[in-house]
Design an enzyme around this catalytic site. Structure first.
Site, mmCIF file in Angstrom:
data_model
loop_
_atom_site.group_PDB
_atom_site.id
_atom_site.type_symbol
_atom_site.label_atom_id
_atom_site.label_comp_id
_atom_site.label_asym_id
_atom_site.label_seq_id
_atom_site.Cartn_x
_atom_site.Cartn_y
_atom_site.Cartn_z
ATOM 1 N N GLN A 5 -10.774 9.563 5.066
ATOM 2 C CA GLN A 5 -10.804 8.201 5.628
ATOM 3 C C GLN A 5 -11.319 8.241 7.079
ATOM 4 O O GLN A 5 -12.118 7.404 7.487
ATOM 5 C CB GLN A 5 -9.401 7.594 5.586
ATOM 6 C CG GLN A 5 -9.241 6.318 6.375
ATOM 7 C CD GLN A 5 -7.908 5.643 6.118
ATOM 8 O OE1 GLN A 5 -7.759 4.944 5.138
ATOM 9 N NE2 GLN A 5 -6.945 5.831 6.999
ATOM 10 N N VAL A 35 1.923 14.411 10.996
ATOM 11 C CA VAL A 35 3.333 14.674 11.341
ATOM 12 C C VAL A 35 4.022 15.189 10.078
ATOM 13 O O VAL A 35 3.842 14.633 8.984
ATOM 14 C CB VAL A 35 4.015 13.397 11.877
ATOM 15 C CG1 VAL A 35 5.481 13.647 12.187
ATOM 16 C CG2 VAL A 35 3.286 12.908 13.129
ATOM 17 N N HIS A 83 3.030 7.106 11.864
ATOM 18 C CA HIS A 83 2.457 5.892 12.466
ATOM 19 C C HIS A 83 2.902 5.758 13.922
ATOM 20 O O HIS A 83 2.118 5.402 14.802
ATOM 21 C CB HIS A 83 2.945 4.645 11.718
ATOM 22 C CG HIS A 83 2.547 4.574 10.277
ATOM 23 N ND1 HIS A 83 3.441 4.701 9.242
ATOM 24 C CD2 HIS A 83 1.339 4.371 9.705
ATOM 25 C CE1 HIS A 83 2.816 4.584 8.096
ATOM 26 N NE2 HIS A 83 1.543 4.385 8.337
HETATM 27 O O1 PAF Z 1 -4.467 4.520 6.389
HETATM 28 C C1 PAF Z 1 -4.076 3.381 6.099
HETATM 29 O O2 PAF Z 1 -2.890 3.053 6.219
HETATM 30 C C2 PAF Z 1 -5.068 2.357 5.571
HETATM 31 O O3 PAF Z 1 -6.031 2.953 4.771
HETATM 32 C C3 PAF Z 1 -5.725 1.521 6.691
HETATM 33 C C4 PAF Z 1 -6.555 2.387 7.622
HETATM 34 C C5 PAF Z 1 -4.646 0.808 7.490
HETATM 35 C C6 PAF Z 1 -6.653 0.476 6.076
HETATM 36 O O4 PAF Z 1 -5.965 -0.373 5.220
#
Ligand code: PAF
Length: 271
Positions: A144, A167, A28
């Site tokens: 996604q 990562v 992240h």
């Molecule tokens: O990848 C994630 O952490 C989730 O699917 C997201 C994109 C924040 C949507 O809730």
């Protein structure tokens, strides 16, 4: 639109959004870094989205650590954290869901019914609330990414979708908030996913193009790991998530934990 975003836009500043469900890790934070390099201001959202968890999945036990998340985000230089409540996101009278057909249907779409509808709905709401110029997603969740790109194109949302590389730990295991569920023995077994991807990338580099043989390279490495139960191991097109293609995608259960990973076989495996 959030008040801060409205003000920033009025001042002509560009905004990057990093959507997260918290339980932050270096993956992240690498997206936050990328967003900081490409925008004047960065917003991170932290919201464990209940509607993207299928019944029986880990919504209740999904790791939550809001204080640590806020500290990490502040240290990494985000300008605002958007942390809506479940009630604000989904008031009881809400009846709208966003469904992206096609790319949301195979693989994760089969394994996790309703998952991508939940993702598409929350991502739409986050993009509307923050109105960023760019939004950042990790390559680890490759399907996604494809769903979100389709959504943004189809609804003309006018936001650029940027994708940060997966990562990995030193042994190649992809960082995931769900890795905390793994026991020490399971954590070792998790290395079989990247080992399988690496073997398939080597086979591809050596000239192998037959999808069945590439699939069997993936499967045989995974099946050599006694704790791994293969959900799928496929080589697909990164736009449609159906074969043929060069993106190797894996979903594997190790104990009670379901892990996913992927790698484009036409590229050298990192590390
Ligand atoms: O990848 C994630 O952490 C989730 O699917 C997201 C994109 C924040 C949507 O809730």
């Amino acid at each position: 639109m959030l008040d801060a975003s409205r003000r920033w836009r009025g001042d002509g500043k560009s905004i990057g959004l990093v959507p997260t469900m918290g339980a932050l890790h270096a993956g992240h934070l690498s997206l936050v870094d990328l967003a900081r390099r490409e925008n004047d201001l960065v917003v991170a959202s932290v919201f464990v989205n209940p509607i993207q968890f299928a019944p029986g999945e880990d919504f209740e036990r999904y790791p939550r650590d809001p204080i640590r998340d806020a500290e990490l985000l502040e240290q990494s230089g985000v300008d605002a954290i958007y942390r809506p409540s479940v009630e604000a996101m989904y008031p009881p009278e809400a009846r709208t869901r966003v469904h992206v057909s096609g790319v949301s249907e195979p693989l994760e779409g089969v394994a996790r019914p309703g998952h991508f509808e939940g993702v598409a709905t929350v991502v739409s709401k986050l993009l509307i609330a923050v109105a960023p110029d760019r939004a950042y997603f990790g390559q680890k969740d490759a399907q996604q990414v494809a769903v979100v790109k389709r959504l943004v194109r189809d609804l003309d949302l006018g936001v650029e979708i940027r994708v940060g590389p997966t990562v990995r730990e030193a042994d190649g295991v992809a960082l995931s908030s769900r890795n905390v569920y793994l026991s020490a023995e399971e954590r070792s077994a998790a290395a079989s996913l990247c080992a399988a991807l690496r073997m398939a990338a080597d086979a591809y580099a050596a000239g192998e193009r037959d999808p069945d043989r590439l699939r069997s390279v993936l499967r045989s490495r995974l099946e050599a790991e006694p704790l791994a139960v293969v959900d799928y191991a496929e080589v697909v097109d990164p736009g449609t998530f159906r074969g043929p293609g060069t993106l190797a995608v894996l979903a594997v259960r190790i104990g009670r934990t379901r892990l996913i990973d992927n790698h484009d076989l036409s590229l050298e495996f990192p590390g």
